[in-house]
Design an enzyme around this catalytic site. Structure first.
Site, PDB file in Angstrom:
ATOM      1  N   GLY A  75      -9.481   7.058  10.474  1.00 12.24           N
ATOM      2  CA  GLY A  75     -10.831   6.612  10.822  1.00 12.24           C
ATOM      3  C   GLY A  75     -10.895   5.145  11.163  1.00 12.24           C
TER       4      GLY A  75
ATOM      5  CD  GLU B 235     -10.798   9.266  14.100  1.00 12.54           C
ATOM      6  OE1 GLU B 235     -10.897   9.171  12.851  1.00 12.54           O
ATOM      7  OE2 GLU B 235     -10.983  10.332  14.701  1.00 12.54           O
TER       8      GLU B 235
ATOM      9  CD  GLU C 140      -6.789  10.949  11.251  1.00  9.82           C
ATOM     10  OE1 GLU C 140      -5.716  10.806  11.846  1.00  9.82           O
ATOM     11  OE2 GLU C 140      -7.771  10.210  11.464  1.00  9.82           O
TER      12      GLU C 140
HETATM   13  N1  T1G Z   1      -8.688   6.408   1.118  1.00 17.69           N
HETATM   14  C1  T1G Z   1      -8.749   6.063  -0.179  1.00 17.69           C
HETATM   15  N2  T1G Z   1      -7.799   5.350  -0.827  1.00 17.69           N
HETATM   16  C2  T1G Z   1      -6.735   4.966  -0.110  1.00 17.69           C
HETATM   17  C3  T1G Z   1      -6.591   5.285   1.264  1.00 17.69           C
HETATM   18  C4  T1G Z   1      -7.622   6.046   1.873  1.00 17.69           C
HETATM   19  N3  T1G Z   1      -7.596   6.364   3.162  1.00 17.69           N
HETATM   20  N4  T1G Z   1      -5.417   4.763   1.680  1.00 17.69           N
HETATM   21  C5  T1G Z   1      -4.864   4.137   0.638  1.00 17.69           C
HETATM   22  N5  T1G Z   1      -5.643   4.261  -0.440  1.00 17.69           N
HETATM   23  C6  T1G Z   1      -5.399   3.688  -1.770  1.00 17.69           C
HETATM   24  C7  T1G Z   1      -4.151   4.258  -2.410  1.00 17.69           C
HETATM   25  O1  T1G Z   1      -4.465   5.485  -3.062  1.00 17.69           O
HETATM   26  C8  T1G Z   1      -3.789   3.158  -3.374  1.00 17.69           C
HETATM   27  O2  T1G Z   1      -4.695   3.270  -4.466  1.00 17.69           O
HETATM   28  C9  T1G Z   1      -4.163   1.891  -2.620  1.00 17.69           C
HETATM   29  O3  T1G Z   1      -5.117   2.316  -1.622  1.00 17.69           O
HETATM   30  C10 T1G Z   1      -2.986   1.229  -1.953  1.00 17.69           C
HETATM   31  O4  T1G Z   1      -2.373   2.242  -1.141  1.00 17.69           O
HETATM   32  C11 T1G Z   1     -12.204  10.761   9.696  1.00 17.69           C
HETATM   33  C12 T1G Z   1     -10.436  12.123   8.197  1.00 17.69           C
HETATM   34  C13 T1G Z   1      -2.693   2.225   4.244  1.00 17.69           C
HETATM   35  C14 T1G Z   1      -0.253   2.517   4.775  1.00 17.69           C
HETATM   36  O5  T1G Z   1      -4.067   8.690   5.893  1.00 17.69           O
HETATM   37  O6  T1G Z   1      -1.004   5.464   4.518  1.00 17.69           O
HETATM   38  O7  T1G Z   1      -9.367   8.786   8.257  1.00 17.69           O
HETATM   39  O8  T1G Z   1      -2.974   3.760  -6.249  1.00 17.69           O
HETATM   40  O9  T1G Z   1      -0.242   2.269  -2.472  1.00 17.69           O
HETATM   41  O10 T1G Z   1       1.969   1.369   0.293  1.00 17.69           O
HETATM   42  O11 T1G Z   1     -10.395  10.972  11.124  1.00 17.69           O
HETATM   43  O12 T1G Z   1      -2.129   3.638   1.782  1.00 17.69           O
HETATM   44  O13 T1G Z   1      -3.824   1.431  -5.889  1.00 17.69           O
HETATM   45  O14 T1G Z   1      -5.368   3.201  -6.828  1.00 17.69           O
HETATM   46  O15 T1G Z   1      -0.426   3.491  -0.265  1.00 17.69           O
HETATM   47  O16 T1G Z   1       0.633  -0.650   1.146  1.00 17.69           O
HETATM   48  C15 T1G Z   1      -6.416   8.578   7.241  1.00 17.69           C
HETATM   49  C16 T1G Z   1      -3.499   6.631   4.050  1.00 17.69           C
HETATM   50  C17 T1G Z   1      -7.399   9.080   6.231  1.00 17.69           C
HETATM   51  C18 T1G Z   1      -3.921   6.374   5.494  1.00 17.69           C
HETATM   52  C19 T1G Z   1      -0.991   1.334   2.698  1.00 17.69           C
HETATM   53  N6  T1G Z   1      -5.715   7.432   6.710  1.00 17.69           N
HETATM   54  N7  T1G Z   1      -3.003   5.422   3.425  1.00 17.69           N
HETATM   55  O17 T1G Z   1       0.197   1.652   2.039  1.00 17.69           O
HETATM   56  O18 T1G Z   1      -0.424   0.961  -0.337  1.00 17.69           O
HETATM   57  S1  T1G Z   1      -8.241  10.515   6.796  1.00 17.69           S
HETATM   58  C20 T1G Z   1      -4.571   7.603   6.043  1.00 17.69           C
HETATM   59  C21 T1G Z   1      -1.742   4.956   3.688  1.00 17.69           C
HETATM   60  C22 T1G Z   1      -9.219   9.950   8.049  1.00 17.69           C
HETATM   61  C23 T1G Z   1     -10.778  10.408   9.890  1.00 17.69           C
HETATM   62  C24 T1G Z   1      -9.846  10.993   8.901  1.00 17.69           C
HETATM   63  C25 T1G Z   1      -1.296   3.778   2.907  1.00 17.69           C
HETATM   64  C26 T1G Z   1      -1.336   2.468   3.691  1.00 17.69           C
HETATM   65  P1  T1G Z   1      -4.189   2.895  -5.973  1.00 17.69           P
HETATM   66  P2  T1G Z   1      -0.778   2.338  -1.090  1.00 17.69           P
HETATM   67  P3  T1G Z   1       0.688   0.783   0.767  1.00 17.69           P
END
Ligand code: T1G
Length: 700
Positions: free
Chosen positions: A108, A111, A131
């Site tokens: 997002g 996006e 995603e």
């Molecule tokens: N939502 C909520 N929490 C998130 C998050 C997210 N999208 N991404 C990371 N966190 C939290 C994670 O749980 C951790 O929490 C902290 O942030 C640090 O993350 C509508 C439907 C960005 C590359 O899939 O790939 O958008 O353990 O340990 O190694 O189309 O986080 O500290 O409590 O991983 O530096 C799409 C997922 C969502 C990206 C950073 N986005 N995140 O990595 O730190 S769906 C993703 C990552 C969406 C739309 C759709 C990685 C990172 P805590 P981390 P990192």
């Protein structure tokens, strides 16, 4: 900056003449939670109503631009405004809106950037639409806007792979408009000024047209269907991207329908459980607090495991002193490590320079005294307690004070090993999985006297190595192998009772395992299981337990150990495994000896028995505290045993069945074999209380 107003806790708007700066500040990754969406909506509408600003720039505070929707909201009732609506509003803004990307603009987040009228990336930034890794698809316009900017083929690549894309590649493909250097806010001001000066063009993505490319769509659909036959979202991604040739509002409707279809699948739940679970396992008190140095590691044993562990450390930039008892063994170890590193280079996992630097940090030796100055020793020799006790007795005198002494044993008692030293507080288990430089699981086994800082250092090592460290308590097989030891028997019983090894493998591969248990056995070497069974026979088998090893013993006694001998449950002469016809004869002999009249079994019955056996021992492992929580067991199986990721792990999968049904199943099976099939107390309590393993995770 003339003045800055706080729209809400996470959104502020600053003004500088004709420029308005919207800053998103929602740690840790600026996820577009409800407050971010609402704040953006209010900021954009008030700026357009006010009309004084001539350009709007959106940037983020903290380490990254928006990294996605807030995954924690998924599965809960949606809270308005939806991200899609906010992004449509941004795109329709009369005032040009640009976005400044730093860190990782993902999902997002990217996006959001796509809905703005120009995208400026700061050097080092990466974009992506991952995603698919969560069982979803870009649900806020990504499948519609990216193809308009960068074409269908590249959009298919980015969306179906979920990969992160460097800013330079995105610029080349037209997904971003500029790559520059500087801090987000300064870049925002400069870029906004360039818009005003006509030096940075802006345009609405919606007004662009996607060039049709049916071949790319068809080829991709064929590829993803073949590659991941079990996954639901890849096909939906292609369907949504195909709709990007329609007018935007129609395409968005198709994307929405595809997104909702994905959101409703158990695969989305499993994959998101895996995402958070990977982080949860080290988010425990035992993994935090003081740690000890990890500047240099010693590894004892240059065999498969020792070489793999050494490779893993070297790839993480940790110097290793490798010890073997004799030069030829040491030379073999060094050769294996060199081969492992060369493999990493050929797989694109590391550059050849990094490979050379890694090799330069390897110090082979045949003198254990050379371990005097290392911070951590990892013993990886034969699984014989006598050998390990002898080694740890020597390490006790050789190693410096405070050095951590770890064993890679896969099931032996760490407490007994620790008691061979005068420093049990420095001893723990670090159970790697073969191949150790590839498999991400590391079971960190806490001895009764392991010091807290030694244990926390085990988790720090896992993080340095890019592994998933899971806390385990001492028992035979810790978490994974103990559970495997239980459900592995049921696969043998199923074959004895009527199914063929291939039917069991096919049924479990249809469930989602990459390989069935008999193919796995052939790959690992059937002789390993044979030696374990002989060891247990020597120690005295449990007279009440049904022996399941007869067929496997017969196969091994033929000298058929699997791939390494070209023959096991399968034949490997031509490459692809084909069932070994002679196994059928041995199976008939086995059934005759055991007086078994084979009965046909359905694939579903095979899966139900296999999974119920796995779940019941996993429940016991949680019940007796060997594993801290159900999620720890799930991560052990996702990262160490090839459990299908989209199912989230055995106990996440158990919640799709329910404790009551599992208890009923075990009670039914127990009528055949009351010794093997016993209801774990925890499962019975959960059935009575109506609780799930997800509830247990929350409670802990
Ligand atoms: N939502 C909520 N929490 C998130 C998050 C997210 N999208 N991404 C990371 N966190 C939290 C994670 O749980 C951790 O929490 C902290 O942030 C640090 O993350 C509508 C439907 C960005 C590359 O899939 O790939 O958008 O353990 O340990 O190694 O189309 O986080 O500290 O409590 O991983 O530096 C799409 C997922 C969502 C990206 C950073 N986005 N995140 O990595 O730190 S769906 C993703 C990552 C969406 C739309 C759709 C990685 C990172 P805590 P981390 P990192």
């Amino acid at each position: 900056m003339a003045e800055s107003t706080q729209v809400n806790d996470v959104i502020s708007v600053g003004h500088d003449g004709d420029i308005a700066l919207i800053c998103i500040d929602n740690p840790p990754v600026n996820a577009t939670g409800q407050a971010v969406r609402q704040g953006l909506e209010e900021a954009i509408s008030s700026l357009n109503e006010d009309g004084s600003a001539k350009v709007i720039a959106i940037y983020c505070a903290g380490r990254t631009f928006v990294a996605g929707a807030d995954i924690r909201e998924f599965g809960k009732p949606p809270q308005p405004p939806s991200l899609s609506d906010v992004l449509d509003q941004i795109e329709r803004s009369e005032i040009p809106v640009i976005s400044i990307i730093h860190g990782t603009a993902l999902g997002g987040g990217f996006e959001l950037a796509l809905s703005t009228h120009a995208r400026v990336a700061i050097k080092g930034a990466r974009i992506g639409l991952p995603e698919i890794l969560l069982g979803l698809l870009p649900g806020a316009g990504g499948t519609q806007r990216l193809p308009r900017l960068a074409g269908i083929p590249w959009s298919l690549d980015v969306i179906l792979s979920g990969r992160q894309v460097k800013a330079e590649e995105a610029l080349e493909k037209g997904a971003v408009d500029r790559v520059t250097e500087g801090e987000p806010r300064a870049v925002a001001l400069a870029a906004a000024q360039d818009v005003l000066d006509g030096k940075l063009a802006t345009r609405r993505t919606a007004e662009l047209k996607t060039e049709a490319n049916q071949k790319a769509l068809d080829d991709t659909l064929a590829m993803v269907t073949k590659k991941n036959p079990h996954l639901f979202s890849p096909g939906k991604c292609v369907e949504a991207i195909a709709a990007s040739t329609l007018p935007l509002d129609e395409g968005m409707k198709v994307e929405r329908a595809c997104f909702i279809a994905c959101m409703e699948t158990p695969q989305r739940s499993g994959l998101i459980h895996a995402f958070f679970g990977e982080r949860a396992v080290s988010n425990i008190p035992e993994a935090k607090g003081d740690t000890r140095p990890l500047a240099k590691v010693g590894v004892i044993g240059g065999g498969t495991m020792g070489s793999g562990i050494t490779t893993s450390c070297l790839m993480a930039g940790i110097p290793v002193r490798l010890i073997e008892v004799a030069q030829d063994g040491l030379d073999r170890g060094v050769a294996t490590i060199t081969k492992n590193l060369d493999g990493a280079v050929s797989r694109g996992k590391m550059s050849s320079d990094k490979r050379d630097a890694a090799l330069a940090m390897l110090e082979p030796s045949i003198a254990m005294e050379d371990l005097a100055d290392v911070d951590l020793v990892i013993e990886a020799v034969f699984e014989k307690m006598e050998i390990k006790k002898e080694i740890f007795g020597k390490l006790d005198t050789i190693c410096k004070e405070g050095a951590i002494l770890a064993s890679n044993t896969s099931y032996l008692d760490i407490n007994k090993i620790a008691d061979m030293t005068n420093r049990p507080q420095d001893v723990l288990g670090l159970h790697f999985f073969s191949p150790a430089h590839v498999m991400r699981l590391l079971e960190i086994v806490q001895g009764a006297k392991t010091a807290p800082d030694a244990l926390a250092t085990g988790f720090q090592l896992a993080k340095k190595l890019g592994k998933v460290g899971v806390l385990a308590q001492v028992c035979d097989g810790f978490i994974g192998n103990r559970i495997l030891g239980h459900y592995g028997k049921v696969a043998a019983y199923i074959v004895q009772d009527g199914a063929s090894p291939q039917q069991v493998d096919d049924a479990l591969e249809a469930f989602g395992f990459a390989m069935g248990p008999h193919k796995v056995g052939d790959l690992a070497g059937l002789d390993i299981g044979y030696m374990t069974r002989q060891r247990k026979k020597e120690e005295g088998l449990d007279p009440d337990e049904r022996y399941g090893g007869t067929l496997a013993d017969k196969i091994c006694e033929k000298g058929w150990y699997g791939r390494k001998t070209g023959k096991g449950y399968y034949l490997y002469e031509t490459g692809a495994p084909i069932p070994n016809p002679e196994v059928e004869t041995l199976l008939a002999e086995t059934r005759a000896e055991l007086g078994i009249e084979p009965k046909a079994m359905s694939d579903q019955d095979i899966v139900d028995r296999y999974m119920t056996a796995m779940i019941s021992e996993a429940a016991r492992v949680v019940e007796d505290g060997t594993a801290k929580r159900p999620v720890d067991v799930d991560m052990v199986f996702l990262f160490g045993y090839g459990f299908p990721r989209f199912r989230g792990g055995p106990l996440h999968y158990a919640d799709t069945i329910g404790a009551a049904e599992l208890v009923a199943r075990i009670e039914t099976y127990a009528k055949e074999d009351p010794h093997y099939w016993q209801v774990p107390e925890l499962l019975r309590k959960m059935a009575a209380d109506g609780r799930t393993f997800a509830d247990l995770n929350k409670e802990s």
